[in-house]
Design a protein around this motif. Structure first.
Motif, PDB file in Angstrom:
ATOM      1  N   UNK A  21       0.832  -1.210   0.000  1.00  0.00           N
ATOM      2  CA  UNK A  21       0.000   0.000   0.000  1.00  0.00           C
ATOM      3  C   UNK A  21       0.863   1.255   0.000  1.00  0.00           C
ATOM      4  N   UNK A  22       2.013   1.207   0.658  1.00  0.00           N
ATOM      5  CA  UNK A  22       2.902   2.372   0.674  1.00  0.00           C
ATOM      6  C   UNK A  22       3.445   2.648  -0.730  1.00  0.00           C
ATOM      7  N   UNK A  23       3.844   1.612  -1.461  1.00  0.00           N
ATOM      8  CA  UNK A  23       4.351   1.788  -2.820  1.00  0.00           C
ATOM      9  C   UNK A  23       3.264   2.367  -3.716  1.00  0.00           C
ATOM     10  N   UNK A  24       2.035   1.855  -3.597  1.00  0.00           N
ATOM     11  CA  UNK A  24       0.936   2.362  -4.421  1.00  0.00           C
ATOM     12  C   UNK A  24       0.674   3.841  -4.129  1.00  0.00           C
ATOM     13  N   UNK A  25       0.712   4.219  -2.871  1.00  0.00           N
ATOM     14  CA  UNK A  25       0.463   5.612  -2.493  1.00  0.00           C
ATOM     15  C   UNK A  25       1.561   6.525  -3.046  1.00  0.00           C
ATOM     16  N   UNK A  26       2.803   6.072  -3.028  1.00  0.00           N
ATOM     17  CA  UNK A  26       3.896   6.888  -3.554  1.00  0.00           C
ATOM     18  C   UNK A  26       3.743   7.115  -5.058  1.00  0.00           C
ATOM     19  N   UNK A  27       3.407   6.065  -5.797  1.00  0.00           N
ATOM     20  CA  UNK A  27       3.173   6.227  -7.234  1.00  0.00           C
ATOM     21  C   UNK A  27       1.948   7.101  -7.495  1.00  0.00           C
TER      22      UNK A  27
ATOM     23  N   UNK B 289      -3.290  -0.663   5.706  1.00  0.00           N
ATOM     24  CA  UNK B 289      -1.927  -0.210   5.479  1.00  0.00           C
ATOM     25  C   UNK B 289      -1.805   1.296   5.694  1.00  0.00           C
ATOM     26  N   UNK B 290      -1.213   1.985   4.727  1.00  0.00           N
ATOM     27  CA  UNK B 290      -1.022   3.423   4.821  1.00  0.00           C
ATOM     28  C   UNK B 290      -2.144   4.183   4.121  1.00  0.00           C
ATOM     29  N   UNK B 291      -3.143   3.473   3.628  1.00  0.00           N
ATOM     30  CA  UNK B 291      -4.279   4.128   2.964  1.00  0.00           C
ATOM     31  C   UNK B 291      -5.251   4.601   4.050  1.00  0.00           C
ATOM     32  N   UNK B 292      -5.333   5.913   4.206  1.00  0.00           N
ATOM     33  CA  UNK B 292      -6.223   6.493   5.217  1.00  0.00           C
ATOM     34  C   UNK B 292      -7.575   6.791   4.604  1.00  0.00           C
ATOM     35  N   UNK B 293      -8.407   7.524   5.335  1.00  0.00           N
ATOM     36  CA  UNK B 293      -9.769   7.825   4.893  1.00  0.00           C
ATOM     37  C   UNK B 293      -9.777   8.658   3.609  1.00  0.00           C
ATOM     38  N   UNK B 294      -8.884   9.636   3.523  1.00  0.00           N
ATOM     39  CA  UNK B 294      -8.850  10.493   2.338  1.00  0.00           C
ATOM     40  C   UNK B 294      -8.452   9.711   1.084  1.00  0.00           C
ATOM     41  N   UNK B 295      -7.420   8.896   1.212  1.00  0.00           N
ATOM     42  CA  UNK B 295      -7.002   8.080   0.077  1.00  0.00           C
ATOM     43  C   UNK B 295      -8.038   7.016  -0.263  1.00  0.00           C
TER      44      UNK B 295
ATOM     45  N   UNK C 263     -11.321   7.350   0.057  1.00  0.00           N
ATOM     46  CA  UNK C 263     -12.394   8.011  -0.695  1.00  0.00           C
ATOM     47  C   UNK C 263     -11.966   8.303  -2.129  1.00  0.00           C
ATOM     48  N   UNK C 264     -10.698   8.672  -2.319  1.00  0.00           N
ATOM     49  CA  UNK C 264     -10.198   8.946  -3.664  1.00  0.00           C
ATOM     50  C   UNK C 264     -10.162   7.661  -4.505  1.00  0.00           C
ATOM     51  N   UNK C 265      -9.758   6.553  -3.894  1.00  0.00           N
ATOM     52  CA  UNK C 265      -9.689   5.287  -4.624  1.00  0.00           C
ATOM     53  C   UNK C 265     -11.074   4.784  -5.009  1.00  0.00           C
ATOM     54  N   UNK C 266     -12.086   5.024  -4.167  1.00  0.00           N
ATOM     55  CA  UNK C 266     -13.447   4.573  -4.468  1.00  0.00           C
ATOM     56  C   UNK C 266     -14.063   5.380  -5.609  1.00  0.00           C
ATOM     57  N   UNK C 267     -13.565   6.595  -5.826  1.00  0.00           N
ATOM     58  CA  UNK C 267     -14.072   7.413  -6.928  1.00  0.00           C
ATOM     59  C   UNK C 267     -13.397   7.064  -8.267  1.00  0.00           C
ATOM     60  N   UNK C 268     -12.259   6.394  -8.198  1.00  0.00           N
ATOM     61  CA  UNK C 268     -11.487   6.109  -9.412  1.00  0.00           C
ATOM     62  C   UNK C 268     -12.169   5.016 -10.220  1.00  0.00           C
ATOM     63  N   UNK C 269     -12.330   5.257 -11.530  1.00  0.00           N
ATOM     64  CA  UNK C 269     -12.939   4.307 -12.456  1.00  0.00           C
ATOM     65  C   UNK C 269     -12.015   4.108 -13.659  1.00  0.00           C
ATOM     66  N   UNK C 270     -11.925   2.868 -14.123  1.00  0.00           N
ATOM     67  CA  UNK C 270     -11.159   2.533 -15.330  1.00  0.00           C
ATOM     68  C   UNK C 270     -12.166   2.132 -16.402  1.00  0.00           C
ATOM     69  N   UNK C 271     -12.350   3.019 -17.381  1.00  0.00           N
ATOM     70  CA  UNK C 271     -13.337   2.817 -18.451  1.00  0.00           C
ATOM     71  C   UNK C 271     -14.743   2.575 -17.885  1.00  0.00           C
ATOM     72  N   UNK C 272     -15.042   3.283 -16.817  1.00  0.00           N
ATOM     73  CA  UNK C 272     -16.375   3.203 -16.225  1.00  0.00           C
ATOM     74  C   UNK C 272     -16.520   2.127 -15.170  1.00  0.00           C
TER      75      UNK C 272
END
Length: 435
Positions: free
Chosen positions: A16-22, A134-140, A142-151
């Protein structure tokens, strides 16, 4: 799947830390809440992991080739101890120990990659359920739940219900179309990778049960990916599809530049290498030198393609050296004059055709290129004065016989004359004896 993923929860924090950094890098370019930022973060995670696994991949290639080399010996052991399974296993282990091979070495990259795969699945499952991990907090989160790949949301699955998909802000049709396409691509890439290995990079001179097993896996693995893929979140499908594409490209590179001896890929590689060497007269890099060196060291154990390569170099006036270099053959080395200008090698003098015994005795056949010399008569010329004695003694008979035209060189009497010890060529007649 959730139970298995929980077993690798110890690695979820680093993943999760690597994903957050990227994500922090790509978020500045595409926006923090976009599917491109989160999708490329997952792709970058795959690339980072596969780069770290390159040494294991090299070890896997060596182990696979070692197993292919041992297949004939393994087959003999199986036939010899087919009624004694315990002795068969003992002899197999003894063979592995003597040759320093390990059957599990070919599975090292998959085994090493499994913890990261399940850790990513655990992270994406937490995003789907709205749980920080992991290091994914509430803000991250919420951002990940909004992310869509081709809908399709990152945490959505093919088997999710319409209600579960709607909570992620997506339509069930878009999710199933996107996941179905990704599953098909994932299975197709796996099938092509395995087929490429079987048709191009396998020694065709040895027919072993190992080849049948690989052929079976070529059809089994894609089906397994299709079955398990319907339960993978979109983010995991992105991860696995990227992994398959990386594996396919990495294997194509290995097959193209370092093929298995005796395979079709080796035949194509040696053909390209022969074309380059004949054009430039040398090998290009260390890898080519290593391959030429290995072929030279085999000697009579070379396969058909390697013998063809060596013979092709010989026809081009080149010779492969023991150190992997290629040099001109000794018979084709040009001679250099004092001015430094190279000249063609001197042609060998053609030996005259050998005559038969009858031709040497009769003197009728002349070697090619010789001009026929006029035969000298043993009799004196008419212009020379001759003293004819009135009384011809017996000692003068040989001189009279020499005047006989039948005794000229080239007729049949030359043999009898040679046998009698008479000297060939013009002779001075004996003077008549004085009474």
């Amino acid at each position: 799947m959730d139970t298995i993923a929980s077993l690798f929860s110890f690695i979820t924090t680093p993943v999760s830390w690597v994903i957050v950094q990227f994500h922090s890098v790509y978020g500045k370019v595409f926006g923090p809440d976009t599917g491109w930022a989160w999708g490329l973060s997952i792709v970058s995670l795959v690339i980072l992991i596969r780069i770290c696994l390159i040494p294991l991949f090299v070890k896997q290639i060596k182990a696979t080739r070692a197993m292919q080399t041992l297949q004939p010996e393994m087959k003999k052991i199986q036939e010899r101890y087919k009624n004694d399974k315990q002795r068969q296993s003992e002899e197999m282990m003894k063979l592995y120990k003597e040759t320093g091979t390990n059957p599990l070495s070919s599975c090292l990259p998959i085994l090493a990659q499994s913890p990261f795969f399940f850790a990513l699945y655990h992270v994406l499952n937490g995003i789907a359920t709205g749980t920080t991990i992991g290091v994914i907090d509430e803000q991250l989160l919420a951002s990940a739940r909004k992310a869509h790949i081709f809908g399709a949301p990152l945490a959505a699955k093919f088997t999710d219900s319409a209600a579960a998909v709607s909570q992620l802000g997506a339509d069930i049709t878009n999710v199933r179309v996107v996941t179905a396409i990704m599953i098909v691509l994932m299975s197709a890439s796996q099938f092509y990778t395995q087929r490429q290995l079987m048709t191009k990079n396998v020694d065709t001179t040895v027919k072993t049960p190992f080849m049948q097993q690989q052929k079976m896996l070529m059809y089994v693995f894609p089906v397994m990916f299709a079955v398990f893929g319907i339960n993978f979140p979109v983010g995991v499908l992105v991860y696995w599809l990227t992994t398959n594409v990386w594996t396919m490209g990495q294997q194509m590179y290995v097959i193209h530049n370092n093929p298995t001896p005796g395979s079709k890929a080796q035949a194509a590689y040696l053909e390209r290498l022969h074309k380059h060497v004949t054009n430039h007269g040398k090998t290009r890099n260390r890898r080519e030198k290593a391959i030429v060196k290995a072929i030279v060291s085999k000697g009579r154990d070379r396969n058909e393609f390697e013998r063809k390569f060596i013979n092709g170099l010989s026809k081009a006036g080149l010779a492969a050296q023991a150190d992997g270099n290629v040099a001109k053959a000794e018979s084709q080395v040009a001679l250099e004059t004092e001015d430094g200008v190279s000249t063609a090698p001197v042609a060998k003098r053609q030996q005259p055709k050998r005559q038969t015994k009858a031709q040497r005795q009769t003197g009728t056949a002349k070697p090619a290129g010789e001009t026929e010399q006029p035969t000298t008569s043993l009799s004196k010329s008419e212009d020379e004065p001759q003293d004819e004695p009135q009384d011809e003694p017996q000692d003068a008979k040989p001189a009279a016989a020499a005047k006989n035209p039948a005794s000229k060189p080239g007729n049949g009497n030359s043999r009898s004359r040679a046998q009698s010890g008479q000297r060939k060529g013009p002779q001075r007649p004996k003077s008549p004896s004085k009474k």
